[in-house]
Enzyme design. Structure first.
Site, short mmCIF file in Angstrom:
data_model
loop_
_atom_site.label_atom_id
_atom_site.label_comp_id
_atom_site.label_asym_id
_atom_site.label_seq_id
_atom_site.Cartn_x
_atom_site.Cartn_y
_atom_site.Cartn_z
N ASP A 51 0.77 -1.23 -0.11
CA ASP A 51 0.00 0.04 -0.14
C ASP A 51 0.71 1.19 0.06
O ASP A 51 1.44 1.46 0.99
CB ASP A 51 -0.84 -0.17 1.18
N LYS B 299 2.68 -1.05 8.98
CA LYS B 299 4.15 -0.25 8.27
C LYS B 299 4.98 -0.92 9.65
O LYS B 299 4.99 -0.82 10.48
CB LYS B 299 3.79 1.03 8.05
N SER B 300 6.15 -1.37 8.93
CA SER B 300 7.31 -1.53 9.86
C SER B 300 8.68 -1.53 9.05
O SER B 300 8.55 -2.07 8.06
CB SER B 300 7.28 -2.90 10.56
N ASN C 124 4.27 -9.41 12.21
CA ASN C 124 2.99 -8.95 11.70
C ASN C 124 2.42 -9.86 10.70
O ASN C 124 1.33 -9.84 10.28
CB ASN C 124 3.16 -7.53 11.01
N LYS D 187 -2.55 6.16 -4.61
CA LYS D 187 -3.68 6.91 -4.32
C LYS D 187 -3.42 8.26 -4.92
O LYS D 187 -2.28 8.51 -4.88
CB LYS D 187 -3.84 7.29 -2.62
N HIS E 286 -7.10 9.74 -2.23
CA HIS E 286 -6.69 9.56 -0.98
C HIS E 286 -7.67 10.29 0.28
O HIS E 286 -7.82 9.76 1.16
CB HIS E 286 -5.23 10.15 -0.92
N TYR F 215 3.40 9.83 -0.35
CA TYR F 215 4.35 9.18 0.40
C TYR F 215 5.53 9.32 -0.16
O TYR F 215 6.91 9.16 0.24
CB TYR F 215 4.07 7.92 0.75
N ARG G 128 9.92 -7.17 13.15
CA ARG G 128 8.44 -7.06 13.49
C ARG G 128 7.58 -7.40 12.05
O ARG G 128 6.51 -7.46 12.07
CB ARG G 128 8.22 -5.20 13.86
#
Ligand code: NAP
Length: 282
Positions: free
Chosen positions: A46, A233-234, A243, A76, A109, A51, A239
């Site tokens: 995503d 997010k990581s 996740n 987006k 967005h 971003y 992690r």
């Protein structure tokens, strides 16, 4: 390897229920982070023009050796590009930055109801063009409130496949989720672990301890049991792996309800309220 379920969208296409979000990952670190995510097994990324890291996502997918068709890519439309001609140019720019001839999902967005004379409908109709020409396999919205979705239902042809909204135990956003359920619009839960803030909550840590999972796994599992799509997010590899492992256990109904009971409504938001948000990046 863990198998991630697919969810069927209202246009018949499918989306992996768990993905990897890249908000706030600097462009120069994005290819490495996404490469690691793909190596772990994530097949849904995503991103967004806002971003500034679409190019890094594209680079990682190309260098992964995976078929393009095996990775689900969402991007987006940025807030400055709502006018139809700007949206067309911005979408060309997204595909160019990704180095791809299509995205799997393209979203507005933010609705920006206080800008553009409140007209997000002509923006949406422009996304309908991208779906019709096949360059956006599915189209959807993000941060749309019930009133915004109702307006699209009255004035547009295509029902959004998804609505990507802030959802986590501190802001469960039930009214917007309920509208989605009633109208076959899948809810995507952004900031699913409330940017980490919910992980120390005693309700979450006690459930985690009881079932031998981590707080993040418990909260992500809570989302998927409610039927939403998530993409934590990581940039920490351990992690990212943690996740990803949320499909080998279940929560009891009592635990699902206890986590939902943490809802603080508006106060729980980590991000802005979509009714008033009017940020246009430089
Ligand atoms: N449509 C929208 O308007 C919108 C808005 C916001 C977000 N999003 C999407 O949603 C995605 C996720 O949201 P988000 O990035 O805001 O927040 P999030 O995924 O809820 O949380 C990310 C934060 O939690 C930490 N973290 C991740 N996994 C962890 C774990 N297992 N244990 C402890 N800490 C952990 C991360 O730290 P490290 O990275 O240091 O590990 C990072 O600080 C975004 O990347 C983006 O794709 C969309």
């Amino acid at each position: 390897m863990t198998s991630v379920p697919n969810i069927t969208l209202n246009d018949g296409r499918t989306i992996p229920q768990l993905g990897f979000g890249v908000f706030q990952i600097p462009q120069e670190e994005t290819a490495q982070a996404v490469s690691k995510a793909l190596e772990i097994g994530y097949r849904h990324i995503d991103t967004a023009e806002m971003y500034g890291n679409e190019a890094g996502v594209g680079e990682a997918v190309r260098s992964s050796g995976l078929d393009r068709g095996d990775v689900f890519i969402t991007s987006k439309l940025n807030n400055g590009f709502h006018r139809p001609d700007d949206a067309r140019k911005a979408f060309d720019g997204t595909l160019a930055a990704l180095g791809m001839d299509h995205v799997d999902l393209f979203l507005i967005h933010w609705p920006l109801p206080t800008l553009y004379d409140g007209d997000f409908v002509s923006t949406w109709k422009t996304l309908e063009e991208f779906k019709a020409d096949g360059r956006a396999r599915s189209i959807g919205v993000s941060n749309f409130q019930v009133a915004h979705l109702e307006r699209l239902a009255q004035e547009a042809d295509v029902v959004p496949a998804v609505n990507q909204i802030e959802v986590h135990p501190y802001t469960t956003n039930e009214l917007v989720r309920a509208y989605g359920f009633e109208h076959s619009i899948i809810t995507e839960a952004w900031s699913p672990i409330a940017k980490g803030t919910v992980l120390g909550d005693p309700v979450v840590t006690q459930i985690a301890e009881k079932i031998g999972k981590t707080p993040a796994q418990v909260v992500l599992r809570w989302h998927v049991e409610r039927g939403d799509v998530v993409f934590p997010k990581s940039t920490t590899p351990s992690r990212m792996e943690e996740n990803f492992v949320i499909f080998d256990f279940e929560l009891s109904d009592e635990d699902v309800d206890a986590i939902a009971g943490l809802d603080k409504g508006e106060e729980g938001r980590t991000g802005p309220n979509p009714d008033t948000f009017d940020y246009i990046p430089d």
